[in-house]
Scaffold this active site. Structure first.
Site, PDB file in Angstrom:
ATOM      1  N   ARG A 199     -56.060 -12.205 -37.453  1.00 20.49           N
ATOM      2  CA  ARG A 199     -55.644 -13.600 -37.553  1.00 20.49           C
ATOM      3  C   ARG A 199     -54.956 -13.813 -38.901  1.00 20.49           C
ATOM      4  NH1 ARG A 199     -60.592 -16.123 -36.626  1.00 20.49           N
ATOM      5  NH2 ARG A 199     -60.344 -15.902 -34.389  1.00 20.49           N
ATOM      6  N   HIS A 201     -51.305  -7.695 -33.750  1.00 19.58           N
ATOM      7  CA  HIS A 201     -52.167  -6.586 -33.326  1.00 19.58           C
ATOM      8  C   HIS A 201     -51.682  -5.275 -33.925  1.00 19.58           C
ATOM      9  CE1 HIS A 201     -53.742  -9.405 -30.445  1.00 19.58           C
ATOM     10  NE2 HIS A 201     -52.559  -9.564 -29.886  1.00 19.58           N
ATOM     11  N   HIS A 246     -47.315 -13.406 -33.558  1.00 16.53           N
ATOM     12  CA  HIS A 246     -47.165 -14.207 -32.342  1.00 16.53           C
ATOM     13  C   HIS A 246     -48.299 -15.205 -32.181  1.00 16.53           C
ATOM     14  CE1 HIS A 246     -49.787 -10.881 -31.127  1.00 16.53           C
ATOM     15  NE2 HIS A 246     -50.293 -11.704 -30.223  1.00 16.53           N
ATOM     16  N   GLU A 278     -48.752  -5.973 -25.632  1.00 15.88           N
ATOM     17  CA  GLU A 278     -49.057  -6.933 -24.573  1.00 15.88           C
ATOM     18  C   GLU A 278     -47.778  -7.590 -24.095  1.00 15.88           C
ATOM     19  OE1 GLU A 278     -51.762  -9.420 -26.826  1.00 15.88           O
ATOM     20  OE2 GLU A 278     -50.231 -10.920 -27.179  1.00 15.88           O
TER      21      GLU A 278
HETATM   22 ZN    ZN Z   1     -51.937 -11.229 -28.850  1.00 12.14          ZN
END
Ligand code: ZN
Length: 310
Positions: free
Chosen positions: A192, A97, A172, A115
């Site tokens: 991605r 991200h 991740h 996150e």
């Molecule tokens: Zn994520």
């Protein structure tokens, strides 16, 4: 005293999802490929409705726009946090991200995404991907071009109760056989990097190699949050993280926990058990928000909770 805001979750069907959200929490899920429960969200892609009380049927996003006083007049275009429960039956794609600066410039002013994951449950041999082994962007580009994925990606075994902070720019992936509670910035921007060569409806899902290369931090930095525990005969309260975006705590209660009202507002997710908060019944699968000025409170019963706040 102001009233609690109970939220109705929004569910997302995905290829890698399962049926644990229905089986474990009793939610009415759309299918046995349900991957995500957006439990507390004011995001346009899944804005939770308020259940009961004077705001019944309004959404969290609407309350953020029209009744900012409920949130202590915190500034910002959108409700800043998003709490999800993720049931990964299969592996999710390898992803990364952006931070606020990159997302703001390249994704229509969206927030970036920091996150964190609390492992609610997992299979005995479960693992996640977190971090990579490239020492520079050049090496990263080379390893990606040569598809040296096993060498590049860092695999980490996971157990129930483990906790991970994922900073922007960290490669991740959640892998199959894990049930996770995720607290994150309210953002839906994901790049991605690799999808295991899988096909969806006969076609590979799009990759975002350029954006991934832009945002991946080299060499990777590992976030190691300091956990701190407060334990009595009636409860165990553990702070998992306090970062610039959120503070997240986990509580196991078998009796009473008295707590001071927190600044701005607070989110509580009931992971297991049942009990009360200031006399109001709560049970497994409930998610609610304590608005600004709710004040001190008393949790009673046999309860496992996550507590988060900005
Ligand atoms: Zn994520």
């Amino acid at each position: 005293m102001s009233e609690l805001l109970f939220l109705e979750p929004v569910f997302k069907e995905v290829l890698w999802g399962g049926d644990a959200l229905g089986a474990r929490f009793g939610y009415e899920i759309p299918s046995d490929k349900t991957g995500e429960c957006w439990a507390v969200s004011g995001h346009q892609n899944g804005d939770c409705r308020i259940r009961g009380g004077q705001y019944d049927g309004r959404t969290l996003g609407q309350l953020w726009q029209e009744h900012r006083e409920l949130f202590g007049n915190q500034p910002g275009e959108q409700f800043p946090l998003l709490v999800k429960i993720i049931d990964a039956r299969e592996d999710l794609s390898i992803q990364v991200h952006p931070d606020d600066a990159y997302a703001g410039a390249h994704e229509n002013g969206s927030l970036g995404k920091t996150e964190c994951w609390y492992i609610l449950d997992c299979e005995p041999d479960a693992s996640i991907v977190i971090g990579h082994n490239a020492s520079s962007k050049e090496e990263l580009a080379q390893m990606i071009a040569q598809e040296r994925w096993e060498e590049l990606l860092r695999l980490c075994p996971v157990h129930k109760g483990d906790f991970f902070q994922i900073e922007p720019g960290t490669v991740h992936a959640i892998k199959g056989g894990t049930l996770i509670l995720e607290t994150q910035q309210s953002s839906d921007v994901t790049y991605r990097l690799y999808d295991y060569g899988r096909l969806q409806n006969g076609k590979p899902r799009p990759l975002h190699l350029k954006q991934s290369m832009d945002v991946i931090v080299c060499p990777c930095r590992e976030a190691r949050p300091q956990r701190s525990v407060q334990e009595t005969e009636e409860y165990c309260l553990e702070q998992l993280i306090a970062c610039g975006y959120y503070t997240v705590e986990h509580a196991d209660i078998h009796g009473t926990l008295k707590r001071k009202g927190q600044p701005l507002y607070e989110i509580i997710d009931v992971l297991d058990g049942e009990g009360t908060i200031n006399g109001v019944s709560i049970k497994k699968g409930d998610h609610f928000l304590l608005p600004n000025g709710y004040g001190d409170y008393e949790l009673k019963g046999k309860l496992e909770l996550m507590l988060s706040r900005p």
